[in-house]
Scaffold this motif. Sequence first.
Motif, mmCIF file in Angstrom:
data_model
loop_
_atom_site.group_PDB
_atom_site.id
_atom_site.type_symbol
_atom_site.label_atom_id
_atom_site.label_comp_id
_atom_site.label_asym_id
_atom_site.label_seq_id
_atom_site.Cartn_x
_atom_site.Cartn_y
_atom_site.Cartn_z
ATOM 1 N N GLU A 292 -0.092 2.883 15.736
ATOM 2 C CA GLU A 292 -0.384 1.696 14.879
ATOM 3 C C GLU A 292 0.853 0.514 15.292
ATOM 4 O O GLU A 292 0.224 -0.757 15.290
ATOM 5 C CB GLU A 292 -0.333 1.848 13.300
ATOM 6 N N GLU B 34 -3.249 -6.280 9.848
ATOM 7 C CA GLU B 34 -4.445 -7.049 10.206
ATOM 8 C C GLU B 34 -4.199 -8.133 8.943
ATOM 9 O O GLU B 34 -4.622 -9.178 9.634
ATOM 10 C CB GLU B 34 -5.784 -6.134 9.837
ATOM 11 N N ARG B 35 -3.930 -7.802 7.681
ATOM 12 C CA ARG B 35 -3.836 -8.799 6.790
ATOM 13 C C ARG B 35 -2.877 -9.913 7.147
ATOM 14 O O ARG B 35 -3.027 -11.122 6.887
ATOM 15 C CB ARG B 35 -3.539 -8.202 5.396
ATOM 16 N N ALA C 41 0.979 -0.995 -0.035
ATOM 17 C CA ALA C 41 -0.064 0.079 0.111
ATOM 18 C C ALA C 41 0.735 1.281 -0.098
ATOM 19 O O ALA C 41 2.037 1.198 0.634
ATOM 20 C CB ALA C 41 -1.010 -0.089 1.177
ATOM 21 N N PRO D 119 -2.926 4.250 8.263
ATOM 22 C CA PRO D 119 -4.114 3.425 8.089
ATOM 23 C C PRO D 119 -3.502 2.266 6.969
ATOM 24 O O PRO D 119 -3.950 1.225 7.220
ATOM 25 C CB PRO D 119 -5.133 4.367 7.404
ATOM 26 N N LYS D 120 -2.617 2.532 6.131
ATOM 27 C CA LYS D 120 -2.201 1.343 5.312
ATOM 28 C C LYS D 120 -1.350 0.501 6.022
ATOM 29 O O LYS D 120 -1.462 -0.663 5.845
ATOM 30 C CB LYS D 120 -1.274 2.282 4.376
ATOM 31 N N ARG E 147 -1.769 -0.290 9.314
ATOM 32 C CA ARG E 147 -2.866 -0.997 10.106
ATOM 33 C C ARG E 147 -3.589 -2.145 9.199
ATOM 34 O O ARG E 147 -3.655 -3.327 9.571
ATOM 35 C CB ARG E 147 -3.903 -0.172 10.471
ATOM 36 N N GLN E 148 -3.795 -1.793 8.002
ATOM 37 C CA GLN E 148 -4.621 -2.621 6.914
ATOM 38 C C GLN E 148 -3.655 -3.968 6.879
ATOM 39 O O GLN E 148 -4.125 -4.864 6.792
ATOM 40 C CB GLN E 148 -4.941 -1.757 5.935
#
Length: 127
Positions: free
Chosen positions: A78, A51-52, A14, A44-45, A47-48
């Motif tokens: 984060e 989580e993945r 990302a 946020p990237k 975090r994304q």
Amino acid sequence: MADTDETGNTLGDAASSAGAVALEDRDGTAVLRVDGDLDLALAPKLRQLAERAARLGPAVLVIDLTGVTFLASAGMAELVRAHRGRTVSTSLRVVATGRITLRPLELTRLTDELAIYPSLSEALATG
């Protein structure tokens, strides 16, 4: 061709205008490489992809900050979220060195909470 997880999804990356986050699989260890400014735009990237990575169920998750040029409070938040939200079986390791990344972590005393390593090779080698 990009690496994929067991569901066929790309492990991924990302990017924002100021930085990028890439998720890699290193022999069963998930590595998140962060480059550029880890601020409100890029957090946020992170975090994304964290989580993945957690959904893949690795024994170790390494967040590599060696390419970070600015570490903002949103980025540190984060790191804490990834640390506190991890599963019991997943160990979180953070690669940070120098004034840009290590100093803010020291000032906020996150070095007391996070497992900090001086290089990616050391984070990967630790049993």
